[in-house]
Design a protein around this motif. Structure first.
Motif, PDB file in Angstrom:
ATOM      1  N   LEU A   1      10.488 -20.117 -30.816  1.00 51.00           N
ATOM      2  CA  LEU A   1      10.385 -20.970 -29.625  1.00 51.00           C
ATOM      3  C   LEU A   1       9.144 -21.858 -29.697  1.00 51.00           C
ATOM      4  CD1 LEU A   1      11.411 -18.426 -26.826  1.00 51.00           C
ATOM      5  CD2 LEU A   1      12.836 -20.192 -27.889  1.00 51.00           C
ATOM      6  N   LEU A   2       8.081 -21.348 -30.322  1.00 53.95           N
ATOM      7  CA  LEU A   2       6.848 -22.136 -30.461  1.00 53.95           C
ATOM      8  C   LEU A   2       7.111 -23.393 -31.286  1.00 53.95           C
ATOM      9  CD1 LEU A   2       4.303 -19.218 -31.125  1.00 53.95           C
ATOM     10  CD2 LEU A   2       4.592 -20.539 -29.013  1.00 53.95           C
ATOM     11  N   THR A   3       7.916 -23.273 -32.306  1.00 52.04           N
ATOM     12  CA  THR A   3       8.232 -24.428 -33.154  1.00 52.04           C
ATOM     13  C   THR A   3       9.065 -25.450 -32.378  1.00 52.04           C
ATOM     14  OG1 THR A   3       8.231 -22.946 -35.061  1.00 52.04           O
ATOM     15  CG2 THR A   3       9.257 -25.109 -35.340  1.00 52.04           C
ATOM     16  N   ARG A   4       9.927 -24.993 -31.529  1.00 46.58           N
ATOM     17  CA  ARG A   4      10.807 -25.891 -30.762  1.00 46.58           C
ATOM     18  C   ARG A   4      10.026 -26.752 -29.763  1.00 46.58           C
ATOM     19  NH1 ARG A   4      15.461 -22.721 -27.966  1.00 46.58           N
ATOM     20  NH2 ARG A   4      16.024 -24.878 -27.423  1.00 46.58           N
ATOM     21  N   ILE A   5       8.974 -26.120 -29.134  1.00 43.27           N
ATOM     22  CA  ILE A   5       8.259 -26.891 -28.101  1.00 43.27           C
ATOM     23  C   ILE A   5       7.080 -27.667 -28.671  1.00 43.27           C
ATOM     24  CG2 ILE A   5       8.918 -25.260 -26.297  1.00 43.27           C
ATOM     25  CD1 ILE A   5       6.107 -24.116 -26.431  1.00 43.27           C
ATOM     26  N   ALA A   6       6.759 -27.492 -29.966  1.00 41.18           N
ATOM     27  CA  ALA A   6       5.592 -28.153 -30.562  1.00 41.18           C
ATOM     28  C   ALA A   6       5.691 -29.682 -30.471  1.00 41.18           C
ATOM     29  CB  ALA A   6       5.412 -27.705 -32.008  1.00 41.18           C
ATOM     30  N   PRO A   7       6.843 -30.363 -30.794  1.00 46.09           N
ATOM     31  CA  PRO A   7       6.899 -31.831 -30.702  1.00 46.09           C
ATOM     32  C   PRO A   7       6.680 -32.330 -29.266  1.00 46.09           C
ATOM     33  CG  PRO A   7       8.689 -30.991 -32.058  1.00 46.09           C
ATOM     34  CD  PRO A   7       8.069 -29.807 -31.422  1.00 46.09           C
ATOM     35  N   LEU A   8       7.261 -31.626 -28.299  1.00 43.05           N
ATOM     36  CA  LEU A   8       7.087 -32.038 -26.902  1.00 43.05           C
ATOM     37  C   LEU A   8       5.617 -31.933 -26.482  1.00 43.05           C
ATOM     38  CD1 LEU A   8       8.250 -32.887 -24.169  1.00 43.05           C
ATOM     39  CD2 LEU A   8       8.729 -30.468 -23.700  1.00 43.05           C
ATOM     40  N   LYS A   9       4.962 -30.883 -26.934  1.00 37.12           N
ATOM     41  CA  LYS A   9       3.543 -30.717 -26.600  1.00 37.12           C
ATOM     42  C   LYS A   9       2.714 -31.830 -27.219  1.00 37.12           C
ATOM     43  CE  LYS A   9      -0.333 -27.518 -27.015  1.00 37.12           C
ATOM     44  NZ  LYS A   9      -0.830 -26.231 -27.536  1.00 37.12           N
ATOM     45  N   ALA A  10       3.023 -32.200 -28.486  1.00 40.37           N
ATOM     46  CA  ALA A  10       2.259 -33.254 -29.162  1.00 40.37           C
ATOM     47  C   ALA A  10       2.420 -34.588 -28.424  1.00 40.37           C
ATOM     48  CB  ALA A  10       2.713 -33.379 -30.607  1.00 40.37           C
ATOM     49  N   GLN A  11       3.677 -34.906 -27.992  1.00 39.48           N
ATOM     50  CA  GLN A  11       3.916 -36.153 -27.267  1.00 39.48           C
ATOM     51  C   GLN A  11       3.144 -36.185 -25.954  1.00 39.48           C
ATOM     52  OE1 GLN A  11       5.597 -38.879 -28.238  1.00 39.48           O
ATOM     53  NE2 GLN A  11       4.906 -39.848 -26.326  1.00 39.48           N
ATOM     54  N   LEU A  12       3.171 -35.049 -25.229  1.00 38.44           N
ATOM     55  CA  LEU A  12       2.464 -34.989 -23.934  1.00 38.44           C
ATOM     56  C   LEU A  12       0.946 -35.101 -24.122  1.00 38.44           C
ATOM     57  CD1 LEU A  12       4.542 -32.181 -22.167  1.00 38.44           C
ATOM     58  CD2 LEU A  12       4.593 -34.648 -21.690  1.00 38.44           C
ATOM     59  N   LEU A  13       0.429 -34.510 -25.215  1.00 36.46           N
ATOM     60  CA  LEU A  13      -1.018 -34.619 -25.492  1.00 36.46           C
ATOM     61  C   LEU A  13      -1.407 -36.061 -25.776  1.00 36.46           C
ATOM     62  CD1 LEU A  13      -1.635 -31.429 -27.689  1.00 36.46           C
ATOM     63  CD2 LEU A  13      -2.582 -31.894 -25.408  1.00 36.46           C
ATOM     64  N   ALA A  14      -0.557 -36.778 -26.532  1.00 40.19           N
ATOM     65  CA  ALA A  14      -0.853 -38.182 -26.842  1.00 40.19           C
ATOM     66  C   ALA A  14      -0.842 -39.022 -25.574  1.00 40.19           C
ATOM     67  CB  ALA A  14       0.164 -38.704 -27.850  1.00 40.19           C
ATOM     68  N   ASP A  15       0.162 -38.771 -24.706  1.00 43.17           N
ATOM     69  CA  ASP A  15       0.219 -39.523 -23.444  1.00 43.17           C
ATOM     70  C   ASP A  15      -1.021 -39.241 -22.582  1.00 43.17           C
ATOM     71  OD1 ASP A  15       2.647 -40.453 -24.282  1.00 43.17           O
ATOM     72  OD2 ASP A  15       3.849 -39.080 -23.049  1.00 43.17           O
ATOM     73  N   GLU A  16      -1.394 -37.997 -22.562  1.00 41.19           N
ATOM     74  CA  GLU A  16      -2.576 -37.635 -21.739  1.00 41.19           C
ATOM     75  C   GLU A  16      -3.834 -38.288 -22.290  1.00 41.19           C
ATOM     76  OE1 GLU A  16      -4.930 -33.687 -20.055  1.00 41.19           O
ATOM     77  OE2 GLU A  16      -3.181 -33.456 -21.340  1.00 41.19           O
ATOM     78  N   ALA A  17      -3.984 -38.347 -23.638  1.00 42.70           N
ATOM     79  CA  ALA A  17      -5.158 -38.979 -24.246  1.00 42.70           C
ATOM     80  C   ALA A  17      -5.215 -40.463 -23.885  1.00 42.70           C
ATOM     81  CB  ALA A  17      -5.117 -38.793 -25.761  1.00 42.70           C
ATOM     82  N   ALA A  18      -4.042 -41.127 -23.885  1.00 44.91           N
ATOM     83  CA  ALA A  18      -4.011 -42.550 -23.533  1.00 44.91           C
ATOM     84  C   ALA A  18      -4.439 -42.762 -22.084  1.00 44.91           C
ATOM     85  CB  ALA A  18      -2.612 -43.106 -23.772  1.00 44.91           C
TER      86      ALA A  18
END
Length: 651
Positions: free
Chosen positions: A121-138
């Motif tokens: 399950l950790l592998t499945r949610i990893a891309p979504l977490k990366a996208q949300l982190l990038a949006d938050e950084a912006a």
């Protein structure tokens, strides 16, 4: 026995291994727990029996391991249920896509890690977490940039300087227009800062004309201050140049005034500054003249001080030096020469006063040394006990020297200590004199019975010695002499009675001795009858032993009789010598006398008269009474002879 032991050991190891498998089963996953528990239970029961002491312990461990394995199954099922639930939550978040928040993803990730860190399950949610982190950084970068622009506007507004705000505001607005994804709170802060900056600039333009009128008002105040300076006294004008420069600096800092007031205020200011400057210049011209005069007068004071610097007339010169100091203080400063003249004047003053201080310090040391000696003498006087030391203390106090201001107080304190000592001594002597009178009276009363009072008299003598009262010494000696005379008289009477009794007692023992010598029936007196006459008592004991047949005692008794004969002859001759009668030839030719001289030798014959010449008759009487026995006829003759010598001496 060893085979049984080996079998028992193998059984123990087998059961322990089964228990260990059960304990590991509690940690396993994806196994059929109940089947494994049943298998291991059967295996444990088939492994063989054990002695009770081993079986109880291992059975208890086995039961606990079974319990732990059942608990492990429950835990595994609960974890499996949670993972299924988390899998559903993962599907929901992935379906939400951009609508999901980073916080929700991180919470889901945390829950998965707590149950199974290796879950897919950790592998499945990893891309979504990366996208949300990038949006938050912006968003964060946009937020920081907007907040920075807002802070810059706030700082420019707070600085109070309109020019930087006017120049920078358009650039800040352009930078803000290029930003996207700005958080609401950051946008609100920027908008508020931008509004304040716009209001500030608008107010500045509105108040620019008011500032010129304010400058005009302030310049009027400066002109009023200059007009007031024209009325200053000379004391105030000493700081006039500084004040004038301050007003000029303030004028320079003020901006322009309204055009209609420009021709009015500037000429007025220039005229006032010219007049004030002229007044200040005149003041300093007068001051320089006064400094020149003060310099000349201070020069004169320096010369006078230098003339007296080496004086040793400490008192008068000190007064004069202080007068010069007072004159110096009344004079104004001497301008540029002030420090030089002051150092010169101060050097002359210091030279005199330092020399004076050195002399006074040395004198104070002498005074202190004298005071120290006198304080020591006072301390000794306060604890004085010997009157002979008192006279020495007074002499040492006089020779201690002068102690300065404290001398009178020390003198009074010393005299007070000495007075206290002598007053106390007088009181003590008075008490002792009264006590001595009581003791003398007691001696007089004790003289009536001196024998009984003798121990008390010894105590009185010691007490009189300790009192040591000179005035009563003769009276005390007279009383003691009277007591001694009474005691001596009592002793003489007792001695006479003893002598009379001794003759009777000696004759009684001599008769018994003669009866024994004659072979007659002999009754020896009891030795206790001769108490107080040691030699008679001893001879009575020897006679009793001799009568009982003791030859040694008889021989000793004969020697004692010979000694007694010699002693009685010697004492009689000594008494006769004191009475002025030479020894008779018959006595010398007597057999007993020959034996006496044979025993004593020539030395005894030559020295006897000399010893008799210096003998005490009372002592001779006591010796005669203490002598042993001789045969009765000799004893009677010697007693008569001794009595005749006593009669001559009137004893």
């Amino acid at each position: 026995m060893s085979e049984l032991t080996g079998a028992l050991r193998e059984t123990l190891h087998e059961k322990e291994n089964i228990i260990s498998e059960l304990e590991e089963l509690a940690k396993a996953v994806n196994v059929d727990y109940q089947a494994e528990i049943a298998r291991l239970t059967g295996k444990y029961q088939e492994s063989g029996g054990l002695p009770p002491e081993f079986a109880e312990l291992l059975d208890k461990r086995f039961a606990e391991a079974v319990k732990a394995a059942n608990a492990g199954e429950s835990l595994f099922l609960a974890r499996k249920e949670k993972m299924e639930k988390l899998s559903g939550e993962t599907d929901a978040l992935l379906a939400a896509g951009e609508l999901a928040t980073l916080k929700e993803v991180e919470l889901l990730e945390k829950n998965i890690l707590e149950i199974d860190p290796q879950s897919e399950l950790l592998t499945r949610i990893a891309p979504l977490k990366a996208q949300l982190l990038a949006d938050e950084a912006a968003v964060k970068a946009a937020e920081e940039a907007v907040l920075k622009l807002a802070a810059e506007l706030e700082e420019l507004c707070a600085a109070g300087d309109i020019t930087p705000l006017h120049d920078r505001k358009p650039g800040i607005e352009a930078e803000f227009a290029q930003l996207a994804n700005i958080p609401r709170h950051a946008a609100l802060r920027y908008n508020e800062a931008h509004r304040k900056a716009s209001v500030t600039l608008a107010q500045h333009y509105e108040t620019l004309d008011l500032a010129r009128w304010e400058n005009y008002t302030r310049k009027l105040d400066l002109c009023a201050a200059l007009e007031k300076m024209l009325e200053w006294s000379d004391d105030e004008l000493s700081g006039g140049s500084k004040k004038l420069n301050e007003l000029r600096e303030q004028w320079k800092k003020l901006g322009s005034v309204p055009k209609e007031k420009n021709e009015e205020i500037n000429p007025r200011y220039l005229e006032l500054t010219r007049k004030v400057q002229h007044k200040i210049d005149e003041f300093f011209a007068r001051k320089r003249q006064m400094q020149k005069i003060a310099s000349s007068e201070k020069e004169t004071l320096c010369i006078e001080a230098e003339t007296m610097a080496d004086s040793t007339d400490w008192k008068d010169t000190a007064v004069k030096m202080r007068d010069l100091q007072a004159k110096w203080k009344l004079l104004p400063r001497a301008g540029a020469k002030e420090n030089e003249l002051y150092q010169r004047f101060r050097a002359a003053q210091d030279k005199f006063f330092n020399a004076r201080k050195a002399v006074f310090d040395e004198r104070e040391k002498r005074f202190a040394a004298s005071a120290e000696v006198k304080n020591a003498l006072i301390s000794e006087a306060e604890n004085l006990s010997d009157p002979r030391r008192a006279r020495q203390l007074r002499e040492e106090f006089r020779n201690a020297g002068f102690a300065g201001k404290a001398d009178q107080a020390l003198y009074e304190k010393f005299n007070a200590a000495m007075d206290n000592f002598f007053n106390a001594r007088k009181a003590e002597n008075a008490s002792k004199e009264e006590r001595v009178k009581e003791l003398i009276s007691e001696i007089t009363s004790l003289t009536a019975d001196p024998a009984v009072a003798l121990p008390r008299i010894r105590e009185i003598r010691e007490e009189l010695r300790q009192c040591n009262i000179r005035n009563a010494r003769q009276s005390a000696e007279a009383a003691l002499k009277a007591f001694d005379n009474a005691l001596n008289e009592l002793r003489r009477n007792e001695q006479r009675r003893k002598e009379e009794n001794s003759d009777t007692m000696a004759m009684k023992l001599a008769d018994a001795y003669q009866a024994w010598k004659d072979g007659a029936e002999t009754t020896v007196p009891d030795a206790g009858e001769f108490a107080g006459f040691n030699k008679l008592q001893t001879m009575a004991k020897m006679l009793a032993q001799a009568v009982a047949g003791d030859n040694k005692a008889a021989a000793k008794l004969d020697r004692q009789i010979e000694n007694a004969r010699s002693e009685r002859l010697r004492i009689c001759e000594a008494m006769e010598s004191l009475g002025g009668k030479a020894p008779e030839k018959a006595a010398v030719q007597d057999l007993a006398a020959e034996l006496q001289f044979a025993m004593l030798g020539d030395f005894g014959k030559n020295s006897a008269p000399s010893a008799a010449a210096t003998a005490d008759p009372q002592e001779l009487c006591a010796q005669f009474a203490a002598c042993g026995i001789v045969p009765p006829e000799e004893l009677i003759e010697l007693q008569q002879r001794f009595a005749a010598a006593k009669a001559v001496l009137k004893l």
